[in-house]
Design a protein around this motif. Structure first.
Motif, mmCIF file in Angstrom:
data_model
loop_
_atom_site.group_PDB
_atom_site.id
_atom_site.type_symbol
_atom_site.label_atom_id
_atom_site.label_comp_id
_atom_site.label_asym_id
_atom_site.label_seq_id
_atom_site.Cartn_x
_atom_site.Cartn_y
_atom_site.Cartn_z
ATOM 1 N N ASP A 78 0.819 -1.199 0.000
ATOM 2 C CA ASP A 78 0.000 0.000 0.000
ATOM 3 C C ASP A 78 0.865 1.267 0.000
ATOM 4 O OD1 ASP A 78 -2.196 -1.650 2.323
ATOM 5 O OD2 ASP A 78 -2.347 -1.529 0.144
ATOM 6 N N LEU A 79 0.277 2.336 -0.461
ATOM 7 C CA LEU A 79 0.909 3.646 -0.393
ATOM 8 C C LEU A 79 -0.141 4.635 0.106
ATOM 9 C CD1 LEU A 79 3.547 5.242 -1.032
ATOM 10 C CD2 LEU A 79 2.443 5.907 -3.186
ATOM 11 N N GLN A 80 0.063 5.147 1.307
ATOM 12 C CA GLN A 80 -0.815 6.162 1.860
ATOM 13 C C GLN A 80 -0.216 7.523 1.563
ATOM 14 O OE1 GLN A 80 -3.874 5.956 3.197
ATOM 15 N NE2 GLN A 80 -3.884 8.202 3.286
ATOM 16 N N MET A 81 -0.980 8.345 0.865
ATOM 17 C CA MET A 81 -0.483 9.650 0.432
ATOM 18 C C MET A 81 -1.290 10.734 1.121
ATOM 19 S SD MET A 81 0.016 8.851 -3.643
ATOM 20 C CE MET A 81 -1.717 8.585 -3.943
ATOM 21 N N ASN A 82 -0.611 11.577 1.876
ATOM 22 C CA ASN A 82 -1.247 12.675 2.601
ATOM 23 C C ASN A 82 -0.691 14.007 2.118
ATOM 24 O OD1 ASN A 82 -2.666 10.797 4.229
ATOM 25 N ND2 ASN A 82 -0.938 10.666 5.638
ATOM 26 N N THR A 83 -1.406 15.071 2.435
ATOM 27 C CA THR A 83 -0.997 16.428 2.074
ATOM 28 C C THR A 83 -0.591 16.483 0.604
ATOM 29 O OG1 THR A 83 -0.050 16.510 4.324
ATOM 30 C CG2 THR A 83 0.275 18.426 2.934
ATOM 31 N N LEU A 84 -1.457 16.004 -0.231
ATOM 32 C CA LEU A 84 -1.149 15.893 -1.653
ATOM 33 C C LEU A 84 -1.042 17.265 -2.315
ATOM 34 C CD1 LEU A 84 -3.356 12.803 -2.375
ATOM 35 C CD2 LEU A 84 -0.917 12.969 -2.903
ATOM 36 N N LYS A 85 -0.148 17.341 -3.291
ATOM 37 C CA LYS A 85 0.133 18.574 -4.016
ATOM 38 C C LYS A 85 -0.136 18.361 -5.503
ATOM 39 C CE LYS A 85 3.996 19.454 -0.853
ATOM 40 N NZ LYS A 85 5.460 19.711 -0.756
ATOM 41 N N PRO A 86 -0.396 19.445 -6.237
ATOM 42 C CA PRO A 86 -0.600 19.282 -7.680
ATOM 43 C C PRO A 86 0.564 18.570 -8.370
ATOM 44 C CG PRO A 86 -1.319 21.454 -6.990
ATOM 45 C CD PRO A 86 -0.677 20.817 -5.789
ATOM 46 N N GLU A 87 1.783 18.779 -7.882
ATOM 47 C CA GLU A 87 2.944 18.128 -8.502
ATOM 48 C C GLU A 87 3.010 16.632 -8.232
ATOM 49 O OE1 GLU A 87 2.935 20.868 -6.557
ATOM 50 O OE2 GLU A 87 4.692 20.894 -5.213
ATOM 51 N N ASP A 88 2.115 16.108 -7.396
ATOM 52 C CA ASP A 88 2.034 14.659 -7.203
ATOM 53 C C ASP A 88 1.202 13.992 -8.302
ATOM 54 O OD1 ASP A 88 1.705 15.302 -3.696
ATOM 55 O OD2 ASP A 88 3.487 14.564 -4.745
ATOM 56 N N THR A 89 0.591 14.796 -9.159
ATOM 57 C CA THR A 89 -0.206 14.254 -10.259
ATOM 58 C C THR A 89 0.666 13.428 -11.196
ATOM 59 O OG1 THR A 89 -1.797 16.073 -10.196
ATOM 60 C CG2 THR A 89 -1.608 14.858 -12.268
ATOM 61 N N ALA A 90 0.266 12.188 -11.410
ATOM 62 C CA ALA A 90 1.040 11.272 -12.249
ATOM 63 C C ALA A 90 0.302 9.939 -12.340
ATOM 64 C CB ALA A 90 2.427 11.040 -11.648
ATOM 65 N N VAL A 91 0.805 9.091 -13.213
ATOM 66 C CA VAL A 91 0.397 7.686 -13.191
ATOM 67 C C VAL A 91 1.320 6.971 -12.221
ATOM 68 C CG1 VAL A 91 0.121 5.559 -14.503
ATOM 69 C CG2 VAL A 91 -0.443 7.763 -15.553
ATOM 70 N N TYR A 92 0.740 6.269 -11.281
ATOM 71 C CA TYR A 92 1.517 5.566 -10.262
ATOM 72 C C TYR A 92 1.564 4.077 -10.597
ATOM 73 C CZ TYR A 92 1.802 9.671 -7.286
ATOM 74 O OH TYR A 92 2.099 10.907 -6.778
ATOM 75 N N TYR A 93 2.773 3.534 -10.540
ATOM 76 C CA TYR A 93 3.005 2.132 -10.862
ATOM 77 C C TYR A 93 3.590 1.402 -9.660
ATOM 78 C CZ TYR A 93 2.851 3.787 -15.717
ATOM 79 O OH TYR A 93 2.486 4.349 -16.918
ATOM 80 N N CYS A 94 3.172 0.177 -9.450
ATOM 81 C CA CYS A 94 3.888 -0.669 -8.506
ATOM 82 C C CYS A 94 4.786 -1.610 -9.303
ATOM 83 C CB CYS A 94 2.955 -1.437 -7.589
ATOM 84 S SG CYS A 94 1.886 -2.645 -8.381
ATOM 85 N N ALA A 95 5.884 -1.994 -8.683
ATOM 86 C CA ALA A 95 6.880 -2.807 -9.368
ATOM 87 C C ALA A 95 7.597 -3.696 -8.368
ATOM 88 C CB ALA A 95 7.885 -1.918 -10.097
ATOM 89 N N ALA A 96 8.175 -4.773 -8.874
ATOM 90 C CA ALA A 96 8.907 -5.716 -8.028
ATOM 91 C C ALA A 96 10.308 -5.927 -8.593
ATOM 92 C CB ALA A 96 8.171 -7.048 -7.953
ATOM 93 N N THR A 97 11.258 -6.152 -7.681
ATOM 94 C CA THR A 97 12.653 -6.317 -8.080
ATOM 95 C C THR A 97 13.252 -7.557 -7.426
ATOM 96 O OG1 THR A 97 14.852 -5.305 -8.032
ATOM 97 C CG2 THR A 97 13.400 -4.830 -6.179
#
Length: 121
Positions: A78-97
């Motif tokens: 999970d990713l909990q995102m608080n105090t979001l800003k306009p610059e956080d606008t994006a497509v978010y991807y999860c990935a494994a390594t």
């Protein structure tokens, strides 16, 4: 093998939670991460977490605002995102390594389809 959920439109200052479900052999990868890519920009690391050790790494731009966590029993991250800003606008991807931890996209070999996060009033 990775599926993101939880994206959407949020006003500046708001909060949003993303979830990534891992299936098959993907959950056996030692580390997973959230990346994001805004239009016209390169894909960048948001946060990464080691599956067993719990070690985490955050990009400076999200430290103190975002929290990455994992649930080994549910094979989810999970990713909990608080105090979001306009610059956080994006497509978010999860990935494994297969690495202990990775900070570059090239170090990740399994990717989800992405979920759109838009911060706007």
């Amino acid at each position: 093998q990775l599926a993101e959920s939880g994206g959407g439109l949020v006003q500046p200052g708001g909060s949003l939670g993303l979830s990534c479900a891992a299936s098959g052999r993907t959950f056996s990868r030692p580390a997973m991460a959230w990346f994001r890519q805004a239009p016209g920009k390169e894909r960048e690391l948001v946060a990464t977490i080691h599956w067993n050790a719990g070690a985490t790494y955050y990009a400076d731009s999200v430290k103190g605002r975002f929290t990455i966590s994992r649930d080994n029993a549910r094979n989810t991250m999970d990713l909990q995102m608080n105090t979001l800003k306009p610059e956080d606008t994006a497509v978010y991807y999860c990935a494994a390594t297969p690495l202990w931890l990775g900070i570059r996209p090239s170090q990740y070999d399994v990717w989800g389809q992405g979920t759109q996060v838009t911060i706007s009033s």
